[in-house]
Structure formats: structure tokens, C-alpha cells
Design an enzyme around this catalytic site. Structure first.
Site, PDB file in Angstrom:
ATOM      1  N   ASP A  13       0.976  -1.023  -0.296  1.00  0.00           N
ATOM      2  CA  ASP A  13      -0.221   0.197   0.282  1.00  0.00           C
ATOM      3  C   ASP A  13       0.972   1.361  -0.014  1.00  0.00           C
ATOM      4  O   ASP A  13       2.470   0.841   0.408  1.00  0.00           O
ATOM      5  CB  ASP A  13      -0.925   0.003   1.600  1.00  0.00           C
ATOM      6  CG  ASP A  13      -1.368   1.147   1.504  1.00  0.00           C
ATOM      7  OD1 ASP A  13      -2.649   1.588   0.685  1.00  0.00           O
ATOM      8  OD2 ASP A  13      -1.798   1.624   2.248  1.00  0.00           O
ATOM      9  N   SER A  14       0.644   2.117   0.168  1.00  0.00           N
ATOM     10  CA  SER A  14       1.458   3.935  -0.065  1.00  0.00           C
ATOM     11  C   SER A  14       1.298   4.032   1.310  1.00  0.00           C
ATOM     12  O   SER A  14       2.328   4.528   1.290  1.00  0.00           O
ATOM     13  CB  SER A  14      -0.112   4.676  -0.829  1.00  0.00           C
ATOM     14  OG  SER A  14      -0.831   4.837  -0.115  1.00  0.00           O
ATOM     15  N   TYR A  45      -0.722   8.753  -3.054  1.00  0.00           N
ATOM     16  CA  TYR A  45      -0.693   8.064  -3.919  1.00  0.00           C
ATOM     17  C   TYR A  45      -1.980   8.428  -5.220  1.00  0.00           C
ATOM     18  O   TYR A  45      -1.884   8.789  -5.644  1.00  0.00           O
ATOM     19  CB  TYR A  45      -1.189   6.441  -3.888  1.00  0.00           C
ATOM     20  CG  TYR A  45       0.480   5.473  -3.664  1.00  0.00           C
ATOM     21  CD1 TYR A  45       1.494   6.341  -3.385  1.00  0.00           C
ATOM     22  CD2 TYR A  45       0.138   4.417  -4.195  1.00  0.00           C
ATOM     23  CE1 TYR A  45       2.633   5.558  -3.212  1.00  0.00           C
ATOM     24  CE2 TYR A  45       1.695   3.760  -4.283  1.00  0.00           C
ATOM     25  CZ  TYR A  45       2.599   3.733  -3.481  1.00  0.00           C
ATOM     26  OH  TYR A  45       3.755   3.586  -3.612  1.00  0.00           O
ATOM     27  N   GLY A  46      -3.018   8.978  -3.671  1.00  0.00           N
ATOM     28  CA  GLY A  46      -4.268   8.960  -4.431  1.00  0.00           C
ATOM     29  C   GLY A  46      -4.297  10.632  -5.275  1.00  0.00           C
ATOM     30  O   GLY A  46      -5.694  10.994  -5.958  1.00  0.00           O
ATOM     31  N   CYS A  76      -4.801  -1.680  -2.122  1.00  0.00           N
ATOM     32  CA  CYS A  76      -4.539  -0.141  -2.142  1.00  0.00           C
ATOM     33  C   CYS A  76      -5.346   0.025  -3.538  1.00  0.00           C
ATOM     34  O   CYS A  76      -5.188  -0.677  -4.386  1.00  0.00           O
ATOM     35  CB  CYS A  76      -3.449   0.289  -2.227  1.00  0.00           C
ATOM     36  SG  CYS A  76      -3.199   2.165  -2.920  1.00  0.00           S
ATOM     37  N   ASN A  77      -6.163   1.321  -2.533  1.00  0.00           N
ATOM     38  CA  ASN A  77      -7.430   1.439  -4.088  1.00  0.00           C
ATOM     39  C   ASN A  77      -6.904   1.559  -5.367  1.00  0.00           C
ATOM     40  O   ASN A  77      -6.950   1.553  -6.487  1.00  0.00           O
ATOM     41  CB  ASN A  77      -8.491   1.660  -3.285  1.00  0.00           C
ATOM     42  CG  ASN A  77      -9.506   1.077  -2.809  1.00  0.00           C
ATOM     43  OD1 ASN A  77     -10.621   0.464  -3.116  1.00  0.00           O
ATOM     44  ND2 ASN A  77      -9.439   0.622  -1.298  1.00  0.00           N
ATOM     45  N   THR A  78      -5.975   2.960  -4.705  1.00  0.00           N
ATOM     46  CA  THR A  78      -5.859   3.156  -5.447  1.00  0.00           C
ATOM     47  C   THR A  78      -4.313   2.678  -6.570  1.00  0.00           C
ATOM     48  O   THR A  78      -4.951   3.087  -8.328  1.00  0.00           O
ATOM     49  CB  THR A  78      -4.342   5.261  -5.321  1.00  0.00           C
ATOM     50  OG1 THR A  78      -5.643   5.439  -4.537  1.00  0.00           O
ATOM     51  CG2 THR A  78      -4.307   5.604  -6.372  1.00  0.00           C
ATOM     52  N   GLU A 155      -3.095   8.510   8.905  1.00  0.00           N
ATOM     53  CA  GLU A 155      -1.603   8.933   8.561  1.00  0.00           C
ATOM     54  C   GLU A 155      -0.624   9.857   9.885  1.00  0.00           C
ATOM     55  O   GLU A 155      -0.138   8.716  10.254  1.00  0.00           O
ATOM     56  CB  GLU A 155      -0.667   9.271   7.257  1.00  0.00           C
ATOM     57  CG  GLU A 155      -0.978   8.401   6.172  1.00  0.00           C
ATOM     58  CD  GLU A 155      -0.110   7.265   5.962  1.00  0.00           C
ATOM     59  OE1 GLU A 155       0.620   7.594   6.814  1.00  0.00           O
ATOM     60  OE2 GLU A 155      -0.713   6.268   5.428  1.00  0.00           O
ATOM     61  N   CYS A 187     -11.143   2.796   0.141  1.00  0.00           N
ATOM     62  CA  CYS A 187      -9.838   2.888  -0.173  1.00  0.00           C
ATOM     63  C   CYS A 187      -9.483   2.373   1.548  1.00  0.00           C
ATOM     64  O   CYS A 187     -10.122   2.576   2.338  1.00  0.00           O
ATOM     65  CB  CYS A 187      -9.008   4.241   0.070  1.00  0.00           C
ATOM     66  SG  CYS A 187      -7.999   5.375   0.707  1.00  0.00           S
ATOM     67  N   THR A 188      -8.164   1.915   1.325  1.00  0.00           N
ATOM     68  CA  THR A 188      -7.699   1.152   2.145  1.00  0.00           C
ATOM     69  C   THR A 188      -7.329   1.621   3.693  1.00  0.00           C
ATOM     70  O   THR A 188      -7.128   1.150   4.711  1.00  0.00           O
ATOM     71  CB  THR A 188      -6.278  -0.150   2.590  1.00  0.00           C
ATOM     72  OG1 THR A 188      -5.845   0.576   1.411  1.00  0.00           O
ATOM     73  CG2 THR A 188      -6.718  -0.729   1.250  1.00  0.00           C
ATOM     74  N   HIS A 189      -7.371   2.988   3.584  1.00  0.00           N
ATOM     75  CA  HIS A 189      -7.276   4.327   4.731  1.00  0.00           C
ATOM     76  C   HIS A 189      -8.381   3.561   6.041  1.00  0.00           C
ATOM     77  O   HIS A 189      -8.579   4.150   6.856  1.00  0.00           O
ATOM     78  CB  HIS A 189      -6.297   5.679   4.700  1.00  0.00           C
ATOM     79  CG  HIS A 189      -4.806   5.389   4.215  1.00  0.00           C
ATOM     80  ND1 HIS A 189      -4.622   4.716   2.994  1.00  0.00           N
ATOM     81  CD2 HIS A 189      -4.229   5.929   4.726  1.00  0.00           C
ATOM     82  CE1 HIS A 189      -3.221   4.769   2.881  1.00  0.00           C
ATOM     83  NE2 HIS A 189      -2.873   5.709   4.403  1.00  0.00           N
TER      84      HIS A 189
HETATM   85  N1  DGL Z   1      -4.682   3.170   1.100  1.00  0.00           N
HETATM   86  C1  DGL Z   1      -4.650   3.573  -0.346  1.00  0.00           C
HETATM   87  C2  DGL Z   1      -6.013   3.750  -1.335  1.00  0.00           C
HETATM   88  O1  DGL Z   1      -6.711   2.714  -1.420  1.00  0.00           O
HETATM   89  C3  DGL Z   1      -4.192   5.195  -0.682  1.00  0.00           C
HETATM   90  C4  DGL Z   1      -4.386   6.374  -0.271  1.00  0.00           C
HETATM   91  C5  DGL Z   1      -3.264   7.333  -0.842  1.00  0.00           C
HETATM   92  O2  DGL Z   1      -2.136   6.961  -0.148  1.00  0.00           O
HETATM   93  O3  DGL Z   1      -3.575   8.345  -1.265  1.00  0.00           O
HETATM   94  O4  DGL Z   1      -6.164   3.559  -2.485  1.00  0.00           O
END
Ligand code: DGL
Length: 271
Positions: A13-14, A45-46, A76-78, A155, A187-189
Site C-alpha cells: 500500500d502507499s 498516491y491518491g 491499495c485501491n488507487t 496517517e 480506500c484501505t485507509h
Molecule cells: N490506501 C490507498 C488506497 O486505498 C491510498 C491512499 C493514498 O495514498 O492516497 O487508495
């Protein structure tokens, strides 16, 4: 073959978000070894372009391959939205993302046919959830909303904080007006702030966390390919990041059900 079966699963993931998926993989596949990489130096990453996310993801997959991973989970979804298809063509081990499993769960969850999707700006812009959901059921209406401030809030560890509640209500007001009954945490966050999201959206809205279905898909894949680790040994978990070991470790401790002892910094740009 036994060697391949006991090889680890690579998860990335990011940043810390992918730990929500890792936690679920550990739960559903307790015999598997795992190598986790969090790109903490380059998060988020988003807000980045496809070209950049693809470059970062390729570097990470190359790094994971040096650890002899037998499969990769893009937690990571992105990166799942912007890089997974290309990378799947380039490597000869199985690779899965979180978007397809998340879309499937959303379709199974909604009763009214009104589904909400929240994610990073890049994931929402890609329209990928919309495409997968409507491929499964064209009658479903999908409303998407980018929530770019959620990742930095997570974060920063502002999980239970007034500022998070304020931002949640600002982003999700519109979603409430559409009367969605299933909201994909795309988004996994985001599962880490699910309490704040739930408080605002109300009990009647089901929060869909793609992590559960992703781990299930991984289990099916490893079973089909006869790649499950049957060694019976205690699994080993390794953690790597591109920066900020201390904060990663304390975060990991709050997400995973045990203490994370070691995390190593990797110069990911060199891969
Ligand atoms: N956790 C990641 C996702 O699922 C990326 C979040 C990010 O880095 O912007 O999209």
C-alpha cells in the site's frame, strides 16, 4: 513445490492503510507468511497521476519479488485502479487488487440499489468501482465522492478526533442526501475511521470494507492453484517501509492484533 507453497504473500500500500487488508489475510489465511511494504515516503498516491502510481507500484512489485513472493495483493485501491492491469501482464505470479472484491461485496450488500463509493481522487476519477458494480448489476446507481483529507488524517493518527468528524460530515453530507444503503470504503485507509463514518451516516447504512472479500478471493486463488502453505509452521511476517519506521510501527501495533517488532527501511527508488 513445497518451497513455493511456503513462500510469502507480498502485500503493499502507499502507507499504513494496507494493514487493514493484511489483518484480514492473517485472519483468513493464518498459515501464510507475509511480506508487507508501505510506501510511507511517497504517500499519498491518491492525488498522483496514473504514470506515477504505475511507476511506484512496479518498483514495489520488483522489491517484493526479491523476497520470492508467490502472489501479490495490491492492498491499495488507487494502485488497484491505476496499475494492477498493466502489472498483471508483466509478471508471472498471481496478483489481485481490492477493487473487484469490493465491488462484488457492494452488489451483494445493497437492497435499495443505491450504492455510495468513497475513495481517493484518483480512484474516484478512474470510475473503476462504477464500472465493476454496474457490470455485475446495471440497475444499481453508484454515487462516488473523493475524500482526499481522510488519508492524511489517518496517517496522522487522528482516528477519534473532532477534526475527523468535521471533515467526515463535510465530505459525506451529499452521500446522505442520495440515501445510499451501502457505502464502499474504497480506500484501505478508511476502515480505520469507520466509527466516525458510521456515526455520521447512521446505523442503516452498511459500510463495505473490501478487505474481507479480498482475503477470501486470495484464499480461493491459492486453493485453486494448490499454493496454500501447508507446512504447519508458525507464519513469519516481515514489514518494510520507505520512511518513518517509528510511526509505522506504532501504527501497525494499533491495527494488528500483536506487537510489530521489526520494520526495515528500503530505498524503493532503487528497484
Ligand atoms: N490506501 C490507498 C488506497 O486505498 C491510498 C491512499 C493514498 O495514498 O492516497 O487508495
Amino acid at each position: 513445490m513445497d518451497n513455493l507453497m511456503s513462500n510469502p504473500i507480498g502485500v503493499f500500500d502507499s502507507g499504513v492503510g494496507g494493514l487493514t487488508v493484511t489483518r484480514e489475510i492473517m485472519r483468513q489465511l493464518p498459515g501464510e507468511n507475509i511480506v508487507y511494504f508501505g510506501d510511507t515516503a511517497r504517500v499519498p498516491y491518491g492525488s498522483k497521476s496514473k504514470k506515477t502510481v504505475l511507476k511506484y507500484s512496479r518498483q514495489i512489485v520488483r522489491f517484493l519479488q526479491t523476497k520470492n513472493v508467490k502472489a501479490v495483493v495490491v492492498a491499495c485501491n488507487t494502485a488497484s485502479a491505476l496499475a494492477l492491469d498493466e502489472i498483471a501482464e508483466e509478471i508471472d505470479i498471481p496478483i489481485i487488487g481490492v477493487v473487484k472484491p469490493g465491488a462484488k461485496m457492494a452488489v451483494e450488500t445493497t437492497e435499495t440499489g443505491n450504492v455510495g463509493v468513497i475513495g481517493t481522487a484518483s480512484t474516484v476519477k478512474s470510475g473503476i468501482y462504477n464500472d465493476y458494480i454496474r457490470e455485475l448489476d446495471p440497475h444499481i446507481t453508484v454515487v462516488s465522492k473523493a475524500c482526499p483529507l481522510f488519508v492524511p488524517l489517518v496517517e496522522e493518527g487522528l482516528i477519534e478526533d473532532r477534526v475527523t468528524d468535521d471533515i467526515v460530515s463535510r465530505y459525506l453530507q451529499e452521500m446522505k442526501e442520495y440515501n445510499v444503503d451501502a457505502l464502499v470504503l474504497g480506500c484501505t485507509h478508511y476502515p480505520l475511521i469507520r466509527n466516525a463514518i458510521k456515526r455520521f451516516m447512521g446505523e442503516q447504512v452498511h459500510l463495505v470494507n473490501p478487505a474481507f472479500e479480498t482475503a477470501k478471493v486470495l484464499k480461493e486463488l491459492l486453493t485453486d492453484k494448490e499454493m496454500l502453505n501447508m507446512s504447519g509452521r508458525r507464519p513469519s511476517y516481515e514489514y518494510y517501509v520507505s520512511d518513518g519506521v517509528e510511526s509505522f510501527m506504532s501504527f501497525a501495533d494499533s491495527v494488528l492484533p500483536f506487537h510489530v517488532k521489526d520494520t526495515e527501511v528500503i530505498d524503493i527508488e532503487s528497484y
